[in-house]
Design a protein around this motif. Structure first.
Motif, PDB file in Angstrom:
ATOM      1  N   ASN A  79       6.455 -13.459   0.914  1.00 12.72           N
ATOM      2  CA  ASN A  79       6.715 -12.102   0.420  1.00 12.72           C
ATOM      3  C   ASN A  79       5.612 -11.638  -0.524  1.00 12.72           C
ATOM      4  O   ASN A  79       5.195 -10.482  -0.478  1.00 12.72           O
ATOM      5  CB  ASN A  79       8.057 -12.055  -0.310  1.00 12.72           C
ATOM      6  CG  ASN A  79       9.233 -12.062   0.651  1.00 12.72           C
ATOM      7  OD1 ASN A  79       9.061 -11.800   1.845  1.00 12.72           O
ATOM      8  ND2 ASN A  79      10.413 -12.367   0.159  1.00 12.72           N
ATOM      9  N   ILE A  80       5.172 -12.545  -1.370  1.00 15.85           N
ATOM     10  CA  ILE A  80       4.113 -12.181  -2.318  1.00 15.85           C
ATOM     11  C   ILE A  80       2.862 -11.762  -1.565  1.00 15.85           C
ATOM     12  O   ILE A  80       2.200 -10.783  -1.918  1.00 15.85           O
ATOM     13  CB  ILE A  80       3.828 -13.369  -3.267  1.00 15.85           C
ATOM     14  CG1 ILE A  80       4.912 -13.432  -4.337  1.00 15.85           C
ATOM     15  CG2 ILE A  80       2.454 -13.235  -3.903  1.00 15.85           C
ATOM     16  CD1 ILE A  80       4.718 -14.541  -5.341  1.00 15.85           C
ATOM     17  N   LEU A  83       3.484  -8.354  -0.119  1.00 14.07           N
ATOM     18  CA  LEU A  83       3.490  -7.391  -1.220  1.00 14.07           C
ATOM     19  C   LEU A  83       2.063  -7.036  -1.629  1.00 14.07           C
ATOM     20  O   LEU A  83       1.724  -5.864  -1.829  1.00 14.07           O
ATOM     21  CB  LEU A  83       4.243  -8.014  -2.402  1.00 14.07           C
ATOM     22  CG  LEU A  83       4.012  -7.426  -3.787  1.00 14.07           C
ATOM     23  CD1 LEU A  83       4.523  -5.997  -3.840  1.00 14.07           C
ATOM     24  CD2 LEU A  83       4.711  -8.271  -4.838  1.00 14.07           C
ATOM     25  N   ALA A  84       1.223  -8.046  -1.739  1.00 18.63           N
ATOM     26  CA  ALA A  84      -0.162  -7.793  -2.139  1.00 18.63           C
ATOM     27  C   ALA A  84      -0.874  -6.941  -1.090  1.00 18.63           C
ATOM     28  O   ALA A  84      -1.594  -5.998  -1.424  1.00 18.63           O
ATOM     29  CB  ALA A  84      -0.887  -9.117  -2.335  1.00 18.63           C
ATOM     30  N   TYR A  87      -0.230  -3.253  -1.231  1.00 25.08           N
ATOM     31  CA  TYR A  87      -0.942  -2.475  -2.232  1.00 25.08           C
ATOM     32  C   TYR A  87      -2.446  -2.454  -1.980  1.00 25.08           C
ATOM     33  O   TYR A  87      -3.128  -1.506  -2.359  1.00 25.08           O
ATOM     34  CB  TYR A  87      -0.654  -3.023  -3.634  1.00 25.08           C
ATOM     35  CG  TYR A  87       0.686  -2.579  -4.153  1.00 25.08           C
ATOM     36  CD1 TYR A  87       0.820  -1.385  -4.854  1.00 25.08           C
ATOM     37  CD2 TYR A  87       1.827  -3.329  -3.913  1.00 25.08           C
ATOM     38  CE1 TYR A  87       2.043  -0.965  -5.317  1.00 25.08           C
ATOM     39  CE2 TYR A  87       3.060  -2.921  -4.368  1.00 25.08           C
ATOM     40  CZ  TYR A  87       3.165  -1.731  -5.076  1.00 25.08           C
ATOM     41  OH  TYR A  87       4.382  -1.319  -5.528  1.00 25.08           O
ATOM     42  N   TYR A 279      10.344  -9.554   2.602  1.00 25.98           N
ATOM     43  CA  TYR A 279       9.666  -8.353   2.110  1.00 25.98           C
ATOM     44  C   TYR A 279       9.105  -7.566   3.285  1.00 25.98           C
ATOM     45  O   TYR A 279       8.398  -8.127   4.121  1.00 25.98           O
ATOM     46  CB  TYR A 279       8.529  -8.747   1.164  1.00 25.98           C
ATOM     47  CG  TYR A 279       7.792  -7.573   0.551  1.00 25.98           C
ATOM     48  CD1 TYR A 279       8.161  -7.068  -0.686  1.00 25.98           C
ATOM     49  CD2 TYR A 279       6.729  -6.971   1.213  1.00 25.98           C
ATOM     50  CE1 TYR A 279       7.482  -6.001  -1.250  1.00 25.98           C
ATOM     51  CE2 TYR A 279       6.049  -5.894   0.661  1.00 25.98           C
ATOM     52  CZ  TYR A 279       6.431  -5.419  -0.572  1.00 25.98           C
ATOM     53  OH  TYR A 279       5.768  -4.364  -1.131  1.00 25.98           O
ATOM     54  N   PRO A 309      10.489   0.039  -3.615  1.00 25.76           N
ATOM     55  CA  PRO A 309       9.443   0.267  -4.619  1.00 25.76           C
ATOM     56  C   PRO A 309       9.270   1.760  -4.893  1.00 25.76           C
ATOM     57  O   PRO A 309       9.443   2.582  -3.999  1.00 25.76           O
ATOM     58  CB  PRO A 309       8.194  -0.307  -3.955  1.00 25.76           C
ATOM     59  CG  PRO A 309       8.469  -0.278  -2.497  1.00 25.76           C
ATOM     60  CD  PRO A 309       9.950  -0.390  -2.331  1.00 25.76           C
TER      61      PRO A 309
ATOM     62  N   LEU B  44      -5.104 -12.378  -3.827  1.00 26.43           N
ATOM     63  CA  LEU B  44      -4.160 -11.372  -3.340  1.00 26.43           C
ATOM     64  C   LEU B  44      -4.846 -10.034  -3.070  1.00 26.43           C
ATOM     65  O   LEU B  44      -4.303  -9.194  -2.365  1.00 26.43           O
ATOM     66  CB  LEU B  44      -3.030 -11.181  -4.359  1.00 26.43           C
ATOM     67  CG  LEU B  44      -2.138 -12.398  -4.611  1.00 26.43           C
ATOM     68  CD1 LEU B  44      -1.090 -12.082  -5.657  1.00 26.43           C
ATOM     69  CD2 LEU B  44      -1.457 -12.857  -3.321  1.00 26.43           C
ATOM     70  N   VAL B  46      -5.379  -7.715  -5.239  1.00 27.72           N
ATOM     71  CA  VAL B  46      -4.716  -6.662  -6.012  1.00 27.72           C
ATOM     72  C   VAL B  46      -4.865  -6.979  -7.499  1.00 27.72           C
ATOM     73  O   VAL B  46      -4.799  -8.134  -7.898  1.00 27.72           O
ATOM     74  CB  VAL B  46      -3.202  -6.609  -5.688  1.00 27.72           C
ATOM     75  CG1 VAL B  46      -2.546  -5.452  -6.405  1.00 27.72           C
ATOM     76  CG2 VAL B  46      -2.984  -6.510  -4.200  1.00 27.72           C
ATOM     77  N   GLU B  65       6.349  -5.856  -9.288  1.00 33.00           N
ATOM     78  CA  GLU B  65       7.128  -6.388  -8.159  1.00 33.00           C
ATOM     79  C   GLU B  65       6.902  -7.880  -8.015  1.00 33.00           C
ATOM     80  O   GLU B  65       7.825  -8.639  -7.707  1.00 33.00           O
ATOM     81  CB  GLU B  65       6.730  -5.681  -6.860  1.00 33.00           C
ATOM     82  CG  GLU B  65       7.272  -4.270  -6.753  1.00 33.00           C
ATOM     83  CD  GLU B  65       7.147  -3.760  -5.333  1.00 33.00           C
ATOM     84  OE1 GLU B  65       7.779  -4.353  -4.440  1.00 33.00           O
ATOM     85  OE2 GLU B  65       6.413  -2.776  -5.114  1.00 33.00           O
ATOM     86  N   LEU B  66       5.663  -8.284  -8.212  1.00 25.78           N
ATOM     87  CA  LEU B  66       5.332  -9.699  -8.057  1.00 25.78           C
ATOM     88  C   LEU B  66       6.065 -10.567  -9.069  1.00 25.78           C
ATOM     89  O   LEU B  66       6.566 -11.641  -8.733  1.00 25.78           O
ATOM     90  CB  LEU B  66       3.818  -9.882  -8.206  1.00 25.78           C
ATOM     91  CG  LEU B  66       3.314 -11.307  -8.082  1.00 25.78           C
ATOM     92  CD1 LEU B  66       2.298 -11.414  -6.963  1.00 25.78           C
ATOM     93  CD2 LEU B  66       2.724 -11.798  -9.376  1.00 25.78           C
ATOM     94  N   MET B  69       9.413 -11.819  -8.077  1.00 22.98           N
ATOM     95  CA  MET B  69       9.404 -12.935  -7.125  1.00 22.98           C
ATOM     96  C   MET B  69       8.953 -14.219  -7.804  1.00 22.98           C
ATOM     97  O   MET B  69       9.479 -15.300  -7.528  1.00 22.98           O
ATOM     98  CB  MET B  69       8.456 -12.614  -5.967  1.00 22.98           C
ATOM     99  CG  MET B  69       8.873 -11.382  -5.195  1.00 22.98           C
ATOM    100  SD  MET B  69       7.755 -11.101  -3.804  1.00 22.98           S
ATOM    101  CE  MET B  69       8.348  -9.495  -3.248  1.00 22.98           C
TER     102      MET B  69
END
Lengths: 311, 311
Positions: A79-80, A83-84, A87, A279, A309, B44, B46, B65-66, B69
């Motif tokens: 998920n991380i 998520l990255a 963005y 995610y 988000p 990542l 980001v 958000e990170l 997690m």
DNA sequence: GATGCTTACGATACCCGTAAAGATA
DNA sequence: TATCTTTACGGGTATCGTAAGCATC
């Protein structure tokens, strides 16, 4: 404790405790796998695997509890990463949708077309599989979104949403005797050899149950994974076809006739499913919205247990 | 991505983005901390932290958000360690209970005594703090079990259970004029200077609310963290005391009198709380059972979202 | 000027893969 | 015997801490 060890533990369970396979799946050496397991067990002070001599056979009691946590941690690790990406490359990336032949062929084309237009930079991977394979891929994190009529609603780890409802249709070669039966009955159909989907596919279970409820035991002479095959053999006169109605197109199938059978079989509902806690990228929510506009990001994210988000 | 990086991210948020403090808290060098953050952000792709020049000021949107997690993953990492200890040293280990003075002094002694008898090898750490500190320690994973009357029930991340109910008592020096007032009223009490607990402690909020509801504004001339201090000053004649009834013992406090005030103040309920998702050792469940036999492992584990292990 | 973050660099420990040996079916 | 796991060992890499340099307050 490190992530490689956790990945190895998870993969060891998935690969039935064959460390050689585990090493191949994770692109590393057996010896490393073996050592990592030993190191982790030493660090924790507990045997995680049941051994017979040198072979691993299964999980110990603490191992079973541990695997649950490991799965959750690796899910979050994946998920991380997503998520990255969300963005760093808002409208780029990869979306894996896993579905059955029927949905890929008849329900998803217009969704996929619209999606590709909206997100030209997203690699959309449309993977085909049986309902059970779809469930497995969603649980493993190998796919983001699953679309199928079967199996999805029964798995607690999956959040699933209705996509659309559809009916089965009865198909015969032009000029078949059944065309004259008005209204069509189950008894009339059951007198002919039938051709329909394999067990576990595209509403086959409901077809079987419908006949059984009427006390009929029809002779299903052939079963197939997809409607194209079914239609081919119906056209050859091998039997009467029962398939998803959207698979029949009078213009393309001039040699076949569709009989009105909406009153005979119950409605089927094709569902969209996502693993809870998985995610989803922004464009994955858009894909679902393209399927069914009422499935907004807020609604879906809530069902997943994730907060939507703030954009 | 590795666990050290995740620990650093979490600690950076907790320590208000001061990397020097983070390094000290994690027993490592600043430079390492700095590099780990940079490496993670690079991996990542980001920025996780808002920077002003070289200083870190806060979290970016993806950072926020990170962190959610990351917290979950580190929670699971700690759970894995406890799980392993549970199997490697069944009745050994450490149990951290965090509670207020009142509970530590009057409610827990008999529980602790029984617990130490049952689990002589467990290091029981009884940590004292304010209700807010108790909540924080439970959320941080610094404590396993919290016991307090305040704050616990309002935090969604905590599962809390009623422990026991109790009443406030009014205490006066022997021979005080209030002894003659029968039945005791709030109005009569409010005419004297009062001594009771600090705000936020041991039902103080209910005392305030009770007087306010009666349209009274009593003069609270002193407040203290614990009943022993309150009693000391009541005995010195500085005012009328209001404290938890279990803190008054006629034999030990011969110079004081307890007035019947059960009809004046509502009942308070002291609660036991555990962070949801926090793995509890077997002896932690036993501790809770010793507090209240109805709080079985099955019930508590269910509320935590964990499955009770098969023994 | 004091505090705080980054970069550079050398020592150390860890991780990986090859190879050989031992165990299991 | 073929398959599978463990142990041993060497090369490579990542991590850590010291120290110096630079930004911020």
């Amino acid at each position: 404790m490190n992530f490689q060890q956790l990945r190895i533990v998870r993969e060891t369970v998935r690969r039935n405790f064959n460390l050689t396979e585990v090493a191949n799946a994770l692109f590393t050496s057996q010896s490393g796998v073996s050592k990592h397991i030993k190191d982790l067990e030493d660090e924790l002070g507990v045997e995680l695997f049941v051994r017979k001599g040198k072979r691993l056979l299964g999980l110990t009691a603490p191992g079973k509890e541990l695997v649950v946590m490991v799965e959750r941690m690796l899910l979050d690790a994946a998920n991380i990463k997503r998520l990255a990406e969300q963005y760093s490359q808002r409208d780029e990336g990869r979306l894996t949708v896993v579905t059955t032949h029927t949905q890929a062929r008849y329900a998803l084309p217009k969704v996929v077309t619209a999606f590709k237009r909206a997100f030209p930079k997203v690699h959309l991977k449309l993977h085909q599989g049986s309902p059970d394979e779809i469930v497995q891929m969603l649980l493993d994190g190998a796919a983001d979104i699953g679309v199928a009529t079967e199996a999805l609603a029964e798995v607690a780890e999956l959040a699933s949403f209705p996509f659309y409802g559809w009916q089965h249709a009865v198909i015969v070669p032009a000029g078949h005797a059944l065309e004259a039966v008005q209204p069509l009955t189950l008894e009339a159909i059951a007198e002919y050899p039938l051709i329909t989907y394999h067990e576990g596919f595209t509403g086959r279970a409901r077809i079987d149950r419908t006949f059984a409820a009427a006390g009929l035991a029809p002779d299903i002479v052939m079963s197939a994974l997809d409607a194209d095959v079914i239609k081919t053999y119906v056209e050859l006169g091998l039997g009467v076809g029962i398939l998803a109605s959207m698979a029949f197109n009078p213009a393309r199938d001039p040699g076949l006739r569709r009989l009105d059978s909406a009153h005979l079989f119950p409605e089927n509902v094709t569902r969209i499913a996502v693993r809870r806690g998985h995610y989803l990228r922004g464009f994955a929510y858009r894909f679902i919205e393209l399927c069914e506009p009422e499935l907004t990001e807020t609604r879906v994210a809530h069902a997943l247990g994730a907060a939507a988000p703030t954009p």
